[in-house]
Scaffold this motif. Structure first.
Motif, short mmCIF file in Angstrom:
data_model
loop_
_atom_site.label_atom_id
_atom_site.label_comp_id
_atom_site.label_asym_id
_atom_site.label_seq_id
_atom_site.Cartn_x
_atom_site.Cartn_y
_atom_site.Cartn_z
N THR A 65 0.85 -1.19 0.00
CA THR A 65 0.00 0.00 0.00
C THR A 65 0.88 1.24 0.00
N ALA A 66 0.43 2.27 -0.70
CA ALA A 66 1.18 3.53 -0.72
C ALA A 66 0.22 4.70 -0.64
N TYR A 67 0.63 5.75 0.07
CA TYR A 67 -0.19 6.95 0.17
C TYR A 67 0.70 8.13 0.53
N ARG A 68 0.16 9.35 0.35
CA ARG A 68 0.88 10.57 0.69
C ARG A 68 0.56 10.95 2.14
N GLU A 69 1.58 11.42 2.83
CA GLU A 69 1.38 11.86 4.22
C GLU A 69 2.42 12.91 4.58
N SER A 70 1.96 14.11 4.91
CA SER A 70 2.83 15.18 5.41
C SER A 70 4.05 15.41 4.53
N GLY A 71 3.83 15.53 3.23
CA GLY A 71 4.91 15.87 2.33
C GLY A 71 5.80 14.70 1.92
N ARG A 72 5.42 13.48 2.24
CA ARG A 72 6.22 12.33 1.84
C ARG A 72 5.30 11.21 1.37
N THR A 73 5.90 10.22 0.74
CA THR A 73 5.17 9.02 0.31
C THR A 73 5.45 7.91 1.30
N VAL A 74 4.41 7.29 1.82
CA VAL A 74 4.55 6.17 2.74
C VAL A 74 4.20 4.89 1.98
N VAL A 75 5.08 3.91 2.02
CA VAL A 75 4.85 2.62 1.36
C VAL A 75 4.86 1.54 2.44
N LEU A 76 3.78 0.79 2.55
CA LEU A 76 3.64 -0.29 3.52
C LEU A 76 3.88 -1.62 2.80
N ILE A 77 4.85 -2.41 3.28
CA ILE A 77 5.19 -3.66 2.62
C ILE A 77 5.29 -4.78 3.66
N PRO A 78 5.20 -6.05 3.20
CA PRO A 78 5.40 -7.17 4.12
C PRO A 78 6.83 -7.19 4.65
N ALA A 79 7.01 -7.61 5.88
CA ALA A 79 8.33 -7.65 6.50
C ALA A 79 9.25 -8.64 5.80
N ALA A 80 8.69 -9.64 5.14
CA ALA A 80 9.50 -10.68 4.51
C ALA A 80 10.11 -10.26 3.18
N PHE A 81 9.79 -9.08 2.67
CA PHE A 81 10.32 -8.65 1.38
C PHE A 81 11.84 -8.51 1.44
N SER A 82 12.49 -8.92 0.37
CA SER A 82 13.93 -8.71 0.23
C SER A 82 14.19 -7.25 -0.15
N PRO A 83 15.43 -6.78 -0.01
CA PRO A 83 15.75 -5.40 -0.43
C PRO A 83 15.41 -5.15 -1.89
N ALA A 84 15.63 -6.16 -2.76
CA ALA A 84 15.31 -5.99 -4.18
C ALA A 84 13.81 -5.84 -4.39
N GLU A 85 13.02 -6.66 -3.69
CA GLU A 85 11.56 -6.55 -3.79
C GLU A 85 11.10 -5.20 -3.27
N GLU A 86 11.70 -4.75 -2.18
CA GLU A 86 11.34 -3.44 -1.63
C GLU A 86 11.56 -2.34 -2.66
N ARG A 87 12.74 -2.31 -3.27
CA ARG A 87 13.04 -1.27 -4.26
C ARG A 87 12.07 -1.33 -5.43
N ARG A 88 11.81 -2.56 -5.89
CA ARG A 88 10.93 -2.72 -7.05
C ARG A 88 9.52 -2.21 -6.76
N TRP A 89 9.01 -2.57 -5.55
CA TRP A 89 7.65 -2.17 -5.21
C TRP A 89 7.55 -0.68 -4.89
N VAL A 90 8.56 -0.12 -4.27
CA VAL A 90 8.53 1.32 -4.01
C VAL A 90 8.46 2.09 -5.33
N GLU A 91 9.29 1.70 -6.30
CA GLU A 91 9.28 2.37 -7.59
C GLU A 91 7.91 2.27 -8.26
N GLN A 92 7.33 1.06 -8.20
CA GLN A 92 6.03 0.85 -8.84
C GLN A 92 4.93 1.66 -8.16
N MET A 93 4.91 1.64 -6.83
CA MET A 93 3.82 2.30 -6.12
C MET A 93 3.93 3.83 -6.20
N VAL A 94 5.13 4.35 -6.17
CA VAL A 94 5.31 5.79 -6.34
C VAL A 94 4.82 6.21 -7.72
#
Length: 230
Positions: A65-94
């Protein structure tokens, strides 16, 4: 309407976790992970537009999940995500957030479209009695969502509303249109505003934005002003 400029979105983008092609969306600077439990935050770096905070949660399994909050983008992801998955999903959701916000901006149109919208709302909810001489978007209202000058029948809406749901924009328009009939905020004023069917929902949305941004700026929760529009 009073309150600091909102970027928070009450309509987060959610998705499952199917494979996502690398490089989707705009690259977002990532930061070091901060120790913590569920929803541990990982603030990004850079300017306000590219600032990203990643929050990992052990309760999440397959949703992002991603949303805007106080001038920034907040991305909520599962704790089990690898760093590569995190980067990929952040780029997609932004990228998805930016696309959605741009679509909303286009749907709002310019000042001419805003005038047409205001007249339609007046006809639908105020018996056509509120007749503005001008309705326009402005960029200099950082403490108000909308304002009205009954003397010259002019209405101004903060351009910050462009990224918000249409029913919220319509509520602010109706609020300002009613000021053409009732300059103050007496019982008759609120009775007229209540003719707009989604007035309470929109008011709650804006109060939530106000509270979130006030709390973010002050570092503690605070009550929003009772009246959010002038």
């Amino acid at each position: 309407m009073h309150g600091p400029p909102p970027d928070a979105s009450a309509h987060p983008e959610s998705s499952g976790v199917p494979p996502v092609p690398p490089g989707a969306g705009r690259a977002v600077p990532m930061a070091r992970r901060r120790a913590g439990g569920d929803d541990a935050a990982q603030p990004g770096s850079g300017d306000a537009e590219s600032l990203v905070e990643v929050r990992r949660s052990t309760r999440r399994r397959r949703t992002v999940t991603a949303y805007r909050e106080s001038g920034r983008t907040v991305v909520l992801i599962p704790a089990a995500f690898s760093p590569a998955e995190e980067r990929r999903w952040v780029e997609q959701m932004v990228a998805k957030l930016q696309t959605r916000e741009e679509r909303r901006r286009r749907s709002m149109g310019g000042d001419d479209e805003l005038m047409v919208r205001a007249r339609a709302l007046s006809a639908a909810h105020l018996d056509g009695l509120a007749e503005p001489a001008s309705v326009r978007w402005v960029d200099n209202q950082q403490r108000r969502w909308g304002s009205c000058t009954p003397a010259d029948r002019s209405i101004r809406l903060s351009s910050r509303l462009r990224s918000m749901p249409e029913y919220v924009v319509d509520y602010v328009l109706v609020h300002e249109l009613v000021h053409l009939l009732e300059p103050g905020h007496d019982e008759r004023f609120w009775a007229l505003v209540a003719r707009y069917p989604r007035a309470e929902r929109a008011r709650g949305f804006l109060e939530g934005v106000e509270l979130a941004n006030t709390a973010g700026a002050a570092g503690a929760a605070a009550e929003p002003d009772a009246d959010l529009v002038d």
